[in-house]
Design a protein around this motif. Structure first.
Motif, PDB file in Angstrom:
ATOM      1  N   MET A  43       0.833  -0.956  -0.004  1.00 18.06           N
ATOM      2  CA  MET A  43      -0.112   0.054  -0.023  1.00 18.06           C
ATOM      3  C   MET A  43       0.722   1.133   0.208  1.00 18.06           C
ATOM      4  N   LYS A  44       0.649   2.044  -0.983  1.00 17.96           N
ATOM      5  CA  LYS A  44       1.396   3.271  -1.114  1.00 17.96           C
ATOM      6  C   LYS A  44       0.353   4.563  -0.738  1.00 17.96           C
ATOM      7  N   ILE A  45       0.638   5.274   0.500  1.00 22.71           N
ATOM      8  CA  ILE A  45       0.078   6.444   0.777  1.00 22.71           C
ATOM      9  C   ILE A  45       0.993   7.707   0.373  1.00 22.71           C
ATOM     10  N   GLN A  46      -0.080   8.639   0.007  1.00 20.69           N
ATOM     11  CA  GLN A  46       0.841   9.970  -0.356  1.00 20.69           C
ATOM     12  C   GLN A  46      -0.196  11.165   0.001  1.00 20.69           C
ATOM     13  N   ALA A  47       0.270  12.137   0.430  1.00 22.19           N
ATOM     14  CA  ALA A  47      -0.422  13.121   0.894  1.00 22.19           C
ATOM     15  C   ALA A  47       0.282  14.462   0.663  1.00 22.19           C
ATOM     16  N   TYR A  48      -0.644  15.686   0.395  1.00 20.23           N
ATOM     17  CA  TYR A  48      -0.227  16.921   0.156  1.00 20.23           C
ATOM     18  C   TYR A  48      -0.880  17.880   0.936  1.00 20.23           C
ATOM     19  N   GLY A  49      -0.360  18.897   1.388  1.00 20.70           N
ATOM     20  CA  GLY A  49      -1.165  19.661   2.309  1.00 20.70           C
ATOM     21  C   GLY A  49      -0.846  19.671   3.787  1.00 20.70           C
ATOM     22  N   TYR A  50      -1.653  20.326   4.484  1.00 21.86           N
ATOM     23  CA  TYR A  50      -1.729  20.314   6.016  1.00 21.86           C
ATOM     24  C   TYR A  50      -2.957  19.929   6.477  1.00 21.86           C
ATOM     25  N   LEU A  85      -9.719  24.455   0.773  1.00 20.26           N
ATOM     26  CA  LEU A  85      -8.913  22.926   0.645  1.00 20.26           C
ATOM     27  C   LEU A  85      -7.801  23.070   1.039  1.00 20.26           C
ATOM     28  N   THR A  86      -7.485  22.353   2.066  1.00 17.41           N
ATOM     29  CA  THR A  86      -5.921  22.464   2.718  1.00 17.41           C
ATOM     30  C   THR A  86      -5.069  21.105   2.676  1.00 17.41           C
TER      31      THR A  86
END
Length: 404
Positions: free
Chosen positions: A323-330, A359-360
């Protein structure tokens, strides 16, 4: 001022510290750069420690950020294996544990963080290369590992240990791991992956101490283990700044330019700075931020007349099993979570995060980097929540999860 800058000290031979040193040279700075690190190793990458290094897929040499020739080309006064113990800002000197002093005209603090620990017997932590190697040598079939803390670091280590054939117990005080950061529904999805892989995940339990044969819970129960990994967060390495006059508060406090005081900048995990994109103070413990902030701090130190605010969209990733988890922002402090693409039940989705009317953040599991990068752009331009979410509602419904 760049013409009078003759001696730059960088405290922290980290990804952020190295990025700062390389940026200074790339920008034409020809003076002395003293790079100070408390570990004996040259700068190396930390994210692989809880993944490839712990799994035995990578040798220790592979995590080095630069080869010997590249480091030599930077013409560094490299001080490894010696910690900074004090700072005199008016005098422009850094005191070291060996009794020596380093003078500077400009200073970049990149001392990172250290793991929080629990009382009682010694336990493993996961911060340094030596930490990863020590635990790697103790895992395998027939071994029982207790991991205290089901955040990203603990979850990654649990996944690797399970893959190595160890029996894994993952203990978490919150009802749902990571719910405070990613939301309850997303946290549940990530948790179920461990349970399907045979990890004994126990939530709502508090560990009070490490014992000789495991850990003790608040109710007195002892969970037995051959090895214990404590992954309950970290503390910024700011103790050496006591008495310096700089402001410390969950990190070295900086302005939007990463400046903490006259001629003093900070970068990486230790830096708490005002991010004007989100209008708030933040401290980010992610690899991408370390490199970007190291570069920004170096440029602002070198060119104070042309300083630019450091206003990134933070990015992080985590690999657990397949499983690859990616996230942008705060994502922290969000008011609402909406699944805007894919499906939680299928484990392939994008979740968007709202704070106020903006959208954060966006987090993706099982999708291509191109998909999540589209959301990054909306975050970077400060898109209003309704405008950003309306783009996706035609391709599948929006599931909202307001914070209670």
């Amino acid at each position: 001022m760049s013409g009078t800058l003759e001696r730059v000290a960088i405290v922290g031979a980290s990804a952020a510290g190295l990025a700062a040193a390389e940026t200074l040279r790339r920008e034409g700075y020809d003076g002395t750069i003293t790079l100070i690190g408390d570990e004996p190793h040259a700068p190396y990458d930390r994210p692989p420690l809880s993944k490839q290094v712990l799994a035995g897929d990578w040798t220790p040499e592979r995590v080095g950020l630069r080869g010997a020739a590249d480091l030599e080309a930077l013409r560094l006064d490299l001080r490894l294996g010696v910690a900074a113990t004090g700072l005199d800002v008016p005098d422009g000197t850094v005191r070291l544990a060996d009794g020596s002093k380093v003078s500077y005209d400009g200073l970049i603090v990149a001392t990172g963080v250290r793991p929080r620990r629990l009382p009682g017997a010694d336990a493993h932590v996961m911060r340094t290369l030596d930490d990863a190697l020590a635990l790697r040598d103790r895992l395998g079939p027939g071994r029982r590992l207790v991991v205290v803390g089901a955040g990203f670091l603990g979850a990654e280590a649990a996944a690797v240990a399970s893959g190595l054939g160890a029996e894994v117990v993952l203990l978490e005080p919150a009802p749902v791991p990571l719910a405070h950061a990613v939301g309850t529904q997303v946290g549940l999805v990530l948790s179920r992956v461990h349970e399907r892989r045979g990890v004994d995940l126990r939530t709502g339990v508090t560990v009070t101490e490490v014992t000789a044969n495991g850990v003790r819970l608040a109710d007195g129960q002892v969970v037995e283990a051959d090895e214990v990994l404590v992954a309950i967060g970290s503390l910024p390495n700011t103790d050496w700044l006591d008495g310096s006059g700089l402001t410390v508060g969950d990190g070295l406090v900086c302005d939007e330019y990463c400046e903490a005081g006259p001629g003093v900048y900070a970068a990486g995990d230790v830096a708490r700075w005002h991010n004007p994109l989100f209008g708030t103070s933040m401290r980010i413990e992610h690899r991408t931020n370390a490199g970007e902030q190291g570069m920004a701090a170096a440029r602002n130190l070198l060119h104070p007349e042309a300083r630019k605010p450091f206003a990134p969209v933070p990015y992080f990733w985590s690999d657990q099993y397949d499983m690859k988890i990616q996230a942008y922002g705060y994502l922290r402090g969000h008011d609402e979570v909406a699944v805007v693409e894919g499906d939680l039940a299928e484990g392939r989705f994008v979740a968007a995060y709202r704070t106020g009317d903006r959208l954060t953040g966006a987090l993706a599991v099982g999708v291509t980097p191109k998909v999540i990068r589209q959301w990054r752009q909306s975050i970077a331009v400060g898109a209003r929540w309704r405008d950003a979410v309306e783009v996706t509602t035609d391709r599948g419904g929006v599931h909202a999860e307001p914070r209670g």
